[in-house]
Design a protein around this motif. Structure first.
Motif, PDB file in Angstrom:
ATOM      1  N   ILE A 288       2.134   2.509  -6.815  1.00  0.00           N
ATOM      2  CA  ILE A 288       3.294   1.699  -7.156  1.00  0.00           C
ATOM      3  C   ILE A 288       3.100   0.335  -6.915  1.00  0.00           C
ATOM      4  O   ILE A 288       2.152  -0.186  -5.995  1.00  0.00           O
ATOM      5  CB  ILE A 288       4.310   2.178  -6.402  1.00  0.00           C
ATOM      6  N   VAL A 289       3.804  -0.690  -7.546  1.00  0.00           N
ATOM      7  CA  VAL A 289       3.701  -2.090  -7.312  1.00  0.00           C
ATOM      8  C   VAL A 289       4.974  -2.226  -6.314  1.00  0.00           C
ATOM      9  O   VAL A 289       6.230  -1.786  -6.667  1.00  0.00           O
ATOM     10  CB  VAL A 289       3.990  -2.754  -8.403  1.00  0.00           C
ATOM     11  N   LEU A 290       4.660  -2.845  -5.212  1.00  0.00           N
ATOM     12  CA  LEU A 290       5.756  -3.112  -4.309  1.00  0.00           C
ATOM     13  C   LEU A 290       6.802  -4.097  -4.648  1.00  0.00           C
ATOM     14  O   LEU A 290       6.646  -5.029  -5.343  1.00  0.00           O
ATOM     15  CB  LEU A 290       5.394  -3.542  -2.928  1.00  0.00           C
TER      16      LEU A 290
ATOM     17  N   VAL B 166      -1.950   3.759   1.722  1.00  0.00           N
ATOM     18  CA  VAL B 166      -2.854   2.657   1.816  1.00  0.00           C
ATOM     19  C   VAL B 166      -2.192   1.380   0.871  1.00  0.00           C
ATOM     20  O   VAL B 166      -1.691   1.633  -0.246  1.00  0.00           O
ATOM     21  CB  VAL B 166      -4.333   2.873   0.997  1.00  0.00           C
ATOM     22  N   ILE B 167      -1.991   0.187   1.559  1.00  0.00           N
ATOM     23  CA  ILE B 167      -1.715  -0.844   0.632  1.00  0.00           C
ATOM     24  C   ILE B 167      -2.896  -1.804   0.310  1.00  0.00           C
ATOM     25  O   ILE B 167      -3.564  -2.119   1.369  1.00  0.00           O
ATOM     26  CB  ILE B 167      -0.489  -1.521   1.694  1.00  0.00           C
ATOM     27  N   VAL B 168      -2.717  -2.176  -0.790  1.00  0.00           N
ATOM     28  CA  VAL B 168      -3.828  -3.193  -1.210  1.00  0.00           C
ATOM     29  C   VAL B 168      -3.227  -4.448  -1.723  1.00  0.00           C
ATOM     30  O   VAL B 168      -2.456  -4.575  -2.414  1.00  0.00           O
ATOM     31  CB  VAL B 168      -4.466  -2.616  -2.407  1.00  0.00           C
ATOM     32  N   ASP B 169      -3.895  -5.551  -0.965  1.00  0.00           N
ATOM     33  CA  ASP B 169      -3.330  -6.941  -1.478  1.00  0.00           C
ATOM     34  C   ASP B 169      -1.984  -7.365  -1.056  1.00  0.00           C
ATOM     35  O   ASP B 169      -1.304  -8.153  -1.762  1.00  0.00           O
ATOM     36  CB  ASP B 169      -3.790  -7.215  -2.852  1.00  0.00           C
TER      37      ASP B 169
ATOM     38  N   ARG C  86       0.386  -5.715  -2.133  1.00  0.00           N
ATOM     39  CA  ARG C  86       1.454  -5.546  -3.381  1.00  0.00           C
ATOM     40  C   ARG C  86       1.344  -4.091  -4.124  1.00  0.00           C
ATOM     41  O   ARG C  86       2.165  -4.009  -4.598  1.00  0.00           O
ATOM     42  CB  ARG C  86       0.872  -6.655  -4.310  1.00  0.00           C
ATOM     43  N   PHE C  87       0.346  -3.526  -3.690  1.00  0.00           N
ATOM     44  CA  PHE C  87       0.020  -2.174  -4.373  1.00  0.00           C
ATOM     45  C   PHE C  87       0.092  -1.083  -3.364  1.00  0.00           C
ATOM     46  O   PHE C  87      -0.808  -1.237  -2.498  1.00  0.00           O
ATOM     47  CB  PHE C  87      -1.162  -2.137  -5.176  1.00  0.00           C
TER      48      PHE C  87
END
Length: 221
Positions: free
Chosen positions: A34-36, A177-180, A182-183
């Motif tokens: 998902i895109v936060l 897990v959160i990436v950058d 944003r994701f």
């Protein structure tokens, strides 16, 4: 000759179609990740920040750890990897403090699997300060230094920060897990549509993480 050329052309098209069918589909936002709604700032510079929300007592986090650790090692300098031990119940606070203490002492990566094994294999619940301190001594950590860190304002602050970060990223389950900033993805998210086993879900998550890191890096350029 023309018949041969037509046959070879048809064979090439068939091979291309088979290759395309065999190639894994690109992960889709809203499905495998998902895109936060609100991107959060990171302090990783040109590298990609990756944050895992986990808990030592969580069996799914324990199961995911080997695959995730191998992925982090493979990524190397491409990412800045961080962990946040989530708060849960009163009796899990010693485990949470243990992680942030090991992290502050630079021992978290070295001893991460040993903590998981203590809980899930040796059945040491590590649910009290006394059990945590005894475990630290058993694993060769200087008791005085451990206690100074374990009871420090710094670790107390990290406990508060963990709660704030859970609220910020709206974490409701783990591992996540959160990436950058944003994701978001997880084994459950990445593999829920196709994976039949937890191991398959984990491998799906690793593939999605590869995709998200590449996507974030491309968008930084």
């Amino acid at each position: 000759m023309q018949v041969l050329k037509n046959f070879l052309a048809a064979l090439a098209l068939f091979s291309a179609a088979i290759g395309a069918a065999a190639s894994p589909a690109e992960p889709k936002a809203g499905a495998e990740y998902i895109v936060l709604p609100s991107a959060q700032p990171t302090d990783a510079g040109k590298k990609i920040e990756v944050i895992e929300f986990f808990a030592y007592w969580c069996p799914h986090c324990y199961s995911f750890e080997p695959a995730l650790a191998a992925w982090v090692k493979k990524q190397g300098d491409n990412i800045v990897f961080k962990r946040v031990h989530v708060p849960f119940r009163e009796d899990t606070i010693p485990q949470q403090k243990l992680y942030f203490t090991l992290d502050a002492m630079g021992l978290a990566d070295k001893l991460q699997s040993k903590v998981f094994d203590a809980i899930h294999v040796e059945r040491n619940r590590l649910n009290s300060d006394a059990l945590v301190i005894a475990w630290a001594e058993k694993n060769g950590i200087d008791k005085a230094k451990f206690l100074d860190t374990y009871n420090s304002f710094g670790v107390t602050g990290k406990l508060r920060r963990a709660t704030a970060m859970m609220d910020l990223y709206k974490i409701e389950f783990w591992p996540v897990v959160i990436v950058d900033g944003r994701f978001q993805t997880s084994p459950h998210q990445a593999g829920s549509a196709t994976a039949k086993t937890e191991g398959e879900q984990q491998q799906a998550a690793i593939q999605v993480l590869d995709f998200l890191v590449d996507k974030a890096r491309a968008e930084k350029k």
